[in-house]
Design a protein around this motif. Structure first.
Motif, PDB file in Angstrom:
ATOM      1  N   ASN A   1      -9.330   5.889   3.086  1.00  0.00           N
ATOM      2  CA  ASN A   1      -7.779   6.729   3.233  1.00  0.00           C
ATOM      3  C   ASN A   1      -7.617   7.006   4.549  1.00  0.00           C
ATOM      4  OD1 ASN A   1      -7.517   8.941   0.041  1.00  0.00           O
ATOM      5  ND2 ASN A   1      -7.387   6.659   0.273  1.00  0.00           N
ATOM      6  N   GLU A   2      -8.619   7.201   5.371  1.00  0.00           N
ATOM      7  CA  GLU A   2      -8.445   7.596   6.784  1.00  0.00           C
ATOM      8  C   GLU A   2      -7.750   6.597   7.422  1.00  0.00           C
ATOM      9  OE1 GLU A   2     -12.080   8.833   8.327  1.00  0.00           O
ATOM     10  OE2 GLU A   2     -11.969  10.827   7.271  1.00  0.00           O
ATOM     11  N   LYS A   3      -7.901   5.189   6.998  1.00  0.00           N
ATOM     12  CA  LYS A   3      -7.212   4.019   7.651  1.00  0.00           C
ATOM     13  C   LYS A   3      -5.896   3.504   6.978  1.00  0.00           C
ATOM     14  CE  LYS A   3     -11.363   2.236   9.583  1.00  0.00           C
ATOM     15  NZ  LYS A   3     -12.437   2.801   8.698  1.00  0.00           N
ATOM     16  N   GLY A   4      -5.568   4.354   5.831  1.00  0.00           N
ATOM     17  CA  GLY A   4      -4.513   3.946   5.140  1.00  0.00           C
ATOM     18  C   GLY A   4      -4.779   3.244   3.915  1.00  0.00           C
ATOM     19  N   TYR A   5      -6.058   2.818   3.670  1.00  0.00           N
ATOM     20  CA  TYR A   5      -6.319   1.897   2.466  1.00  0.00           C
ATOM     21  C   TYR A   5      -7.067   2.564   1.325  1.00  0.00           C
ATOM     22  CZ  TYR A   5      -5.805  -1.601   5.918  1.00  0.00           C
ATOM     23  OH  TYR A   5      -4.875  -2.358   7.010  1.00  0.00           O
ATOM     24  N   PHE A   6      -7.328   1.909   0.373  1.00  0.00           N
ATOM     25  CA  PHE A   6      -7.999   2.410  -1.024  1.00  0.00           C
ATOM     26  C   PHE A   6      -9.329   1.674  -1.274  1.00  0.00           C
ATOM     27  CE2 PHE A   6      -3.759   3.750  -1.000  1.00  0.00           C
ATOM     28  CZ  PHE A   6      -3.799   5.053  -1.437  1.00  0.00           C
ATOM     29  N   PRO A   7     -10.340   2.302  -1.859  1.00  0.00           N
ATOM     30  CA  PRO A   7     -11.653   1.688  -2.223  1.00  0.00           C
ATOM     31  C   PRO A   7     -11.375   0.570  -3.294  1.00  0.00           C
ATOM     32  CG  PRO A   7     -11.559   4.062  -3.046  1.00  0.00           C
ATOM     33  CD  PRO A   7     -10.329   3.899  -2.498  1.00  0.00           C
ATOM     34  N   TYR A   8     -10.413   0.710  -4.115  1.00  0.00           N
ATOM     35  CA  TYR A   8     -10.194  -0.487  -5.052  1.00  0.00           C
ATOM     36  C   TYR A   8      -8.608  -0.740  -4.851  1.00  0.00           C
ATOM     37  CZ  TYR A   8      -9.776   4.123  -7.281  1.00  0.00           C
ATOM     38  OH  TYR A   8      -9.716   5.530  -7.666  1.00  0.00           O
ATOM     39  N   THR A   9      -8.157  -1.741  -5.920  1.00  0.00           N
ATOM     40  CA  THR A   9      -6.815  -2.015  -5.687  1.00  0.00           C
ATOM     41  C   THR A   9      -5.864  -0.941  -6.129  1.00  0.00           C
ATOM     42  OG1 THR A   9      -7.649  -4.352  -6.524  1.00  0.00           O
ATOM     43  CG2 THR A   9      -5.165  -4.057  -6.462  1.00  0.00           C
ATOM     44  N   PRO A  10      -4.970  -0.488  -5.261  1.00  0.00           N
ATOM     45  CA  PRO A  10      -3.914   0.596  -5.370  1.00  0.00           C
ATOM     46  C   PRO A  10      -2.890  -0.115  -6.399  1.00  0.00           C
ATOM     47  CG  PRO A  10      -3.735  -0.134  -3.166  1.00  0.00           C
ATOM     48  CD  PRO A  10      -4.927  -1.262  -3.909  1.00  0.00           C
ATOM     49  N   ALA A  11      -2.141   0.940  -6.753  1.00  0.00           N
ATOM     50  CA  ALA A  11      -0.953   0.446  -7.603  1.00  0.00           C
ATOM     51  C   ALA A  11       0.183   0.278  -6.761  1.00  0.00           C
ATOM     52  CB  ALA A  11      -0.492   1.508  -8.673  1.00  0.00           C
ATOM     53  N   THR A  12       0.105  -0.662  -6.052  1.00  0.00           N
ATOM     54  CA  THR A  12       0.989  -1.246  -4.616  1.00  0.00           C
ATOM     55  C   THR A  12       2.597  -0.684  -4.899  1.00  0.00           C
ATOM     56  OG1 THR A  12      -0.659  -2.965  -4.383  1.00  0.00           O
ATOM     57  CG2 THR A  12       1.244  -2.873  -2.928  1.00  0.00           C
ATOM     58  N   ASN A  13       2.951  -1.626  -5.851  1.00  0.00           N
ATOM     59  CA  ASN A  13       4.698  -1.113  -6.059  1.00  0.00           C
ATOM     60  C   ASN A  13       4.875   0.584  -6.319  1.00  0.00           C
ATOM     61  OD1 ASN A  13       3.801  -3.917  -5.763  1.00  0.00           O
ATOM     62  ND2 ASN A  13       6.016  -4.124  -6.574  1.00  0.00           N
ATOM     63  N   LEU A  14       4.051   0.773  -7.232  1.00  0.00           N
ATOM     64  CA  LEU A  14       4.256   2.459  -7.344  1.00  0.00           C
ATOM     65  C   LEU A  14       4.247   3.150  -5.991  1.00  0.00           C
ATOM     66  CD1 LEU A  14       2.276   3.103 -10.538  1.00  0.00           C
ATOM     67  CD2 LEU A  14       4.695   3.197 -10.334  1.00  0.00           C
ATOM     68  N   LEU A  15       3.469   2.798  -5.110  1.00  0.00           N
ATOM     69  CA  LEU A  15       3.164   3.393  -3.877  1.00  0.00           C
ATOM     70  C   LEU A  15       4.502   3.353  -3.067  1.00  0.00           C
ATOM     71  CD1 LEU A  15      -0.479   2.933  -2.873  1.00  0.00           C
ATOM     72  CD2 LEU A  15       0.547   4.837  -4.030  1.00  0.00           C
ATOM     73  N   TYR A  16       5.213   2.097  -3.267  1.00  0.00           N
ATOM     74  CA  TYR A  16       6.519   1.775  -2.455  1.00  0.00           C
ATOM     75  C   TYR A  16       7.214   2.798  -2.803  1.00  0.00           C
ATOM     76  CZ  TYR A  16       4.965  -3.177  -1.633  1.00  0.00           C
ATOM     77  OH  TYR A  16       4.297  -4.278  -1.417  1.00  0.00           O
ATOM     78  N   GLY A  17       7.415   2.999  -4.440  1.00  0.00           N
ATOM     79  CA  GLY A  17       8.382   4.140  -5.277  1.00  0.00           C
ATOM     80  C   GLY A  17       8.175   5.346  -4.345  1.00  0.00           C
ATOM     81  N   LEU A  18       6.789   5.779  -4.410  1.00  0.00           N
ATOM     82  CA  LEU A  18       6.337   7.005  -4.027  1.00  0.00           C
ATOM     83  C   LEU A  18       6.847   7.358  -2.686  1.00  0.00           C
ATOM     84  CD1 LEU A  18       4.859   9.551  -4.541  1.00  0.00           C
ATOM     85  CD2 LEU A  18       2.723   8.521  -3.658  1.00  0.00           C
ATOM     86  N   SER A  19       6.689   6.372  -1.815  1.00  0.00           N
ATOM     87  CA  SER A  19       7.145   6.622  -0.336  1.00  0.00           C
ATOM     88  C   SER A  19       8.790   6.783  -0.244  1.00  0.00           C
ATOM     89  CB  SER A  19       6.844   5.124   0.215  1.00  0.00           C
ATOM     90  OG  SER A  19       7.581   5.060   1.558  1.00  0.00           O
ATOM     91  N   GLU A  20       9.471   5.992  -1.333  1.00  0.00           N
ATOM     92  CA  GLU A  20      10.914   6.281  -1.150  1.00  0.00           C
ATOM     93  C   GLU A  20      11.134   7.958  -1.895  1.00  0.00           C
ATOM     94  OE1 GLU A  20      12.692   4.064  -0.099  1.00  0.00           O
ATOM     95  OE2 GLU A  20      14.710   4.881  -0.554  1.00  0.00           O
ATOM     96  N   ALA A  21      10.460   8.202  -2.705  1.00  0.00           N
ATOM     97  CA  ALA A  21      10.593   9.617  -3.496  1.00  0.00           C
ATOM     98  C   ALA A  21      10.348  10.599  -2.601  1.00  0.00           C
ATOM     99  CB  ALA A  21       9.601   9.766  -4.592  1.00  0.00           C
ATOM    100  N   ILE A  22       9.288  10.604  -1.824  1.00  0.00           N
ATOM    101  CA  ILE A  22       8.865  11.674  -0.871  1.00  0.00           C
ATOM    102  C   ILE A  22      10.294  11.713   0.135  1.00  0.00           C
ATOM    103  CG2 ILE A  22       7.708  12.135   1.187  1.00  0.00           C
ATOM    104  CD1 ILE A  22       5.269  10.701  -0.384  1.00  0.00           C
ATOM    105  N   ASP A  23      10.911  10.534   0.640  1.00  0.00           N
ATOM    106  CA  ASP A  23      12.100  10.609   1.632  1.00  0.00           C
ATOM    107  C   ASP A  23      13.117  11.233   0.813  1.00  0.00           C
ATOM    108  OD1 ASP A  23      10.887   9.137   3.659  1.00  0.00           O
ATOM    109  OD2 ASP A  23      11.702   7.289   2.893  1.00  0.00           O
ATOM    110  N   MET A  24      13.387  11.035  -0.462  1.00  0.00           N
ATOM    111  CA  MET A  24      14.502  11.506  -1.134  1.00  0.00           C
ATOM    112  C   MET A  24      14.443  13.220  -1.428  1.00  0.00           C
ATOM    113  SD  MET A  24      15.089   8.650  -4.146  1.00  0.00           S
ATOM    114  CE  MET A  24      16.563   9.538  -5.286  1.00  0.00           C
ATOM    115  N   LEU A  25      13.079  13.539  -1.686  1.00  0.00           N
ATOM    116  CA  LEU A  25      12.965  14.898  -1.752  1.00  0.00           C
ATOM    117  C   LEU A  25      13.012  15.639  -0.516  1.00  0.00           C
ATOM    118  CD1 LEU A  25       9.772  14.598  -4.053  1.00  0.00           C
ATOM    119  CD2 LEU A  25      12.036  15.694  -4.690  1.00  0.00           C
TER     120      LEU A  25
END
Ligand SMILES: Cc1ncc(COP(=O)(O)O)c(C=O)c1O
Length: 394
Positions: free
Chosen positions: A236-260
């Motif tokens: 996480n410190e480098k922006g990664y995850f120890p296993y496969t993250p839910a990549t496309n949900l994270l794109y959505g999360l990034s947008e949600a944070i901006d919208m909020l």
């Protein structure tokens, strides 16, 4: 198949705005490649601003139940006593999960008609002279009943009792809809999920963790692997995850944070509060009763409405679905078929609320539920009040 948009008015999963759907409609990238680190860092940092914490946030590819489990297994040991409060169905499920993990939950019972009572928590902690209780766990917004627990007051109760227990709070249906302050309220682990105030589909969950919780991890004896905060830390410190993250949900999360942040969190909270007030005014006009009895605990996220004696909430919900293509929340366990729940959360505005309440009012009439018409008009008067008072001030 009906024409027009389905009204998804359950208290989560909530409606996913087009902007978030578009952000997720993007090629999945190499989660170990250089471009991913920007996404990872943005969401891990951005979520701190939503939880209002300077400490760490952990993101899991799981439903909220996973984050419940993570909160417990990272901080506690087999046989530890935890103080939990029966605000409703979800608090009861969290308690059952604690039992299955080999913890010893002490459950303060209640009638499901209010949030947790800080005074009752303080009294129970004062009895615990030897500090057997290792954590106090409460649900901020009890989604089965529409009752909010005053978390700041729970913190004060723990402090007033001089008790060292960790404070854990489930914000699965309140985060990004109801005012919440992880650091200021001294919460040790905040649990949340993607599918409600964050306006995403189900599939991501979160733990926001205090320094004290991170210290508890050092000695916690419950077994963990997938949920381990420690395993997350380095990647996480480098922006990664120890296993496969839910990549496309994270794109959505990034947008949600901006919208909020574009709307402003305080405006988001005020919008939800107003919609809660307008909904309750409609319910009162219909002559029906809101399940939550304590006015200051009534939820800005959803309203659970009690059916008159002899009438089935599930029958009414099925009429509303068939006639108006609207899904309303059902009553869970103890209140099954006795209540229905109107979700007014997430990507939601005044006209969506008017449409929702119109569907409820027409559905009640169609289902033969005795009630007074005019609830929608009363709600419209509440909603329009904002513009009338702005005009008066001008
Ligand atoms: C308050 C609360 N806690 C926990 C949960 C469980 O989360 P999930 O169903 O995402 O596992 C829910 C789900 O609605 C919830 O509303």
């Amino acid at each position: 198949m009906s024409a027009g948009r389905h009204f998804l008015q359950i208290p989560g999963p909530s409606n996913v705005p087009d902007r978030i759907l578009r952000a997720m409609d993007y090629p999945t990238m190499d989660h170990r490649g250089p471009a991913f680190a920007d996404v990872g860092r943005k969401v891990l940092d951005g979520m701190k601003s939503i939880f209002k914490t300077e400490s760490r946030v952990v993101i899991y590819p799981s439903s909220g139940t996973g984050a419940w489990e993570a909160a417990l297994v990272n901080t506690l040991s087999p046989g530890d006593t935890v103080l939990m409060y029966e605000t409703g169905h979800f608090a009861t499920l969290w308690k059952a999960l604690a039992e299955k993990l080999g913890l010893n939950p002490v459950f303060i019972s209640s009638d499901w008609r209010s949030g947790a009572d800080p005074q009752a928590i303080e009294s129970r902690l004062l009895e615990d002279k030897t500090h057997e209780i290792k954590a106090v766990c409460v649900v901020h917004n009890e989604t089965s009943t529409g009752a909010v627990t005053p978390v700041d007051k729970v913190r004060k109760a723990i402090d007033a009792a001089g008790h060292p227990a960790l404070l854990m709070v489930d914000t699965i249906s309140s985060l990004a809809s109801v005012d919440y302050r992880h650091d200021e309220w001294g919460v040790d682990v905040t649990v949340s999920g993607s599918q409600k105030g964050l306006m995403l589909p189900p599939g991501l969950s979160f733990n926001a963790i205090s320094e004290k919780a991170i210290r508890a991890e050092e000695t916690a004896g419950l077994k963990r692997s997938y949920w381990s905060w420690k395993e997350m830390e380095g990647p996480n410190e480098k922006g990664y995850f120890p296993y496969t993250p839910a990549t496309n949900l994270l794109y959505g999360l990034s947008e949600a944070i901006d919208m909020l942040h574009e709307e402003g969190l305080d405006n988001v909270f005020a919008r939800h509060k107003r919609h809660g007030e307008a909904t309750r005014t409609a319910v009162q006009t219909w002559g029906l009763e809101v399940l939550c009895k304590v006015p200051e605990h009534r939820s800005p996220v959803l309203t659970a409405v009690m059916m008159p004696e002899g009438h089935s909430a599930d029958n009414f919900r099925s009429v509303a679905l068939q006639h108006y293509d609207m899904s309303l929340g059902n009553g869970l366990s103890k209140v099954a078929d006795r209540v229905f729940r109107i979700g007014h959360l997430g990507d939601f505005n005044d006209l969506m609320l008017c449409g929702t309440l119109s569907g409820v009012e027409m559905g009640l009439r169609d289902a033969g539920v005795p009630c007074t018409q005019g609830g929608v008009q009363a709600a419209m008067d509440v909603l329009g009040g904002k513009f009338r008072s702005a005009k008066a001030a001008a």
